[in-house]
Motif scaffolding. Sequence first.
Motif, mmCIF file in Angstrom:
data_model
loop_
_atom_site.group_PDB
_atom_site.id
_atom_site.type_symbol
_atom_site.label_atom_id
_atom_site.label_comp_id
_atom_site.label_asym_id
_atom_site.label_seq_id
_atom_site.Cartn_x
_atom_site.Cartn_y
_atom_site.Cartn_z
ATOM 1 N N GLN A 551 0.826 -1.200 0.000
ATOM 2 C CA GLN A 551 0.000 0.000 0.000
ATOM 3 C C GLN A 551 0.861 1.251 0.000
ATOM 4 O O GLN A 551 0.558 2.236 -0.702
ATOM 5 C CB GLN A 551 -0.919 -0.004 1.224
ATOM 6 C CG GLN A 551 -1.917 1.141 1.270
ATOM 7 C CD GLN A 551 -2.885 1.125 0.102
ATOM 8 O OE1 GLN A 551 -3.279 0.048 -0.371
ATOM 9 N NE2 GLN A 551 -3.267 2.307 -0.384
ATOM 10 N N GLU A 555 0.858 4.167 -2.924
ATOM 11 C CA GLU A 555 0.666 5.587 -2.628
ATOM 12 C C GLU A 555 1.839 6.416 -3.099
ATOM 13 O O GLU A 555 1.669 7.548 -3.586
ATOM 14 C CB GLU A 555 0.448 5.767 -1.128
ATOM 15 C CG GLU A 555 -0.859 5.169 -0.624
ATOM 16 C CD GLU A 555 -0.981 5.226 0.886
ATOM 17 O OE1 GLU A 555 -0.014 5.676 1.528
ATOM 18 O OE2 GLU A 555 -2.036 4.811 1.415
ATOM 19 N N GLU A 559 1.670 9.559 -6.144
ATOM 20 C CA GLU A 559 1.997 10.976 -5.877
ATOM 21 C C GLU A 559 2.767 11.603 -7.036
ATOM 22 O O GLU A 559 3.499 10.951 -7.738
ATOM 23 C CB GLU A 559 2.827 11.058 -4.590
ATOM 24 C CG GLU A 559 2.037 10.678 -3.355
ATOM 25 C CD GLU A 559 2.901 10.740 -2.101
ATOM 26 O OE1 GLU A 559 4.114 11.014 -2.232
ATOM 27 O OE2 GLU A 559 2.357 10.508 -1.003
#
Length: 559
Positions: A551, A555, A559
């Motif tokens: 995870q 993420e 970004e």
Amino acid sequence: MSDQSPPISLEDDQTPDGAAPSPEGEADIIETDYEIGQDNIQTNIGPFGLDIHNPVFLISGLSIVAFVFATLAFQNSLGPAFGALRTWLTGTFDWFFLSAANIFVILCIVLIVTPLGKVRLGGTEAEPEYSYSGWFAMLFAAGMGIGLMFYGVSEPITHYATSVAENAGTAESWAPLAGAPGNVAEAERLGMAATIFHWGLHPWAIYAVVALALALFAYNKGLPLTMRSVFYPVFGERIWGWTGHIIDTLAVLATLFGLATSLGFGASQAAAGLHFLFNWPDDTTVQVLLIMAITGMALTSVVAGLDAGVKRLSEINMVLAGLLLFFVLFTGPTASLISGFADNLIAYVEYLPALSNPVGRADDNFRQGWTAFYWAWWISWSPFVGMFIARVSRGRTVREFITCVLLIPSLVSVFWMTVFGGTAIEQVVNQSYQAVTDAELPLKLFVMLEQLPLHQISSFIGIVLVIVFFVTSSDSGSLVIDTITAGGKVEAPTPQRVFWATFEGLVAIALLLGGGLTALQAMAVSTGFPFTIVLLLACYAIIQGLMSEHQVVKEALAE
């Protein structure tokens, strides 16, 4: 062998407080108030300093000391008890050992094919410390040196002989599955498939699970490099209390008895080789003297702190192993051995479902006496080998790590067994050389070599290989046990490693005197059983840890 050959110091690239290297890039670091060494006792005994984890070192150390004294004091009564213990454990829980090993293989395959395999050990920016060639060499050298020497000839020829025998498939038979009575070709295929089963994917999956767990929670989660850290997703902060103490103590006992079993096998084979070459007495006294002498060599390397010297020994050993391997390949039935490599792999795949089936089988002697013992033995070795593999694998992705840890050592093991075992079987089938079948297990290697040119030289090299594997295993094993009993510290005082190296030898001696190889096998099984439960819990922890890590990677990419 590259110049990064094992044993390698776990002290390299560590942060000053003794922790593993911090993650590089994005990683899901676990926030905890625990500090490495906070439960340790730091004191001096005369000129020697100690830095030991309370109570893991004390419980483990006192248990081992008490065990050695009790076994030496009650040799006659404990011998039969050890035999009964092994028979009961493997007879009652064979299904459990086989099922657990299957779970470890399945987990590894799942991690290879799912997105969790993208997670990089050490953080998203971590880079491998070693080249592929050096890494591959260390993966193989980490786990099976003495075992391959001891079983390289004895296991394939034993499985072949029991499979082709007329009583194969009966309750008294030790043949795998139902054997192949009277069918020479199929008995050879089954014998090699059963051998590869014991030295292929399943044992390396056990090592891979432990190594991955240690690497993930030390290098990505920022926890100490010790077994208790793996179970943070299961027990949370309780791993710093008695829950963790029990896990680390089990790891220490499993590792020590697993090492003692291997050292006992090595001593029995070295003694058999010395008797074969020089007519030395082949008895327990000689084996005990060998253990004492070689433990003394290991202690010398521990006290001197000469990692480079031990590494050179390991490099020499790997060169000698390669020379012996190719000597047998080219002086034996070369063409059939080369073609046999592929044939044996095909036979392994064909028989794998039946050999790994934990229920509904009639081959009790093989399943319980061979497979269940092997899985318990590999599991008892797994903290030692797993910590070493974790140490040299930082920077690899999980997919890369699992694939290489499973395949590279397995293929080398298959090639080794094909060359040594295939040569012995060819001597029996085509040359009617029955001596290799009739010889005791520790002697089969030397009896096989006797039929080849320069057998005295090759047999002497075999003895040297066993001895040096013995030394490097003892030295590296004491380092790993000391890391665990120092609460994850990797710079603990040398006297602590001296203690563990000494008692590895003493445990091997005590077990040999208190019941011989049966006692060694019994203790490997008895410590491997509870640690199997620990590893099954570790599978859940690995999945939880990788999911949170994956995870973080997603993420970071978003970004």
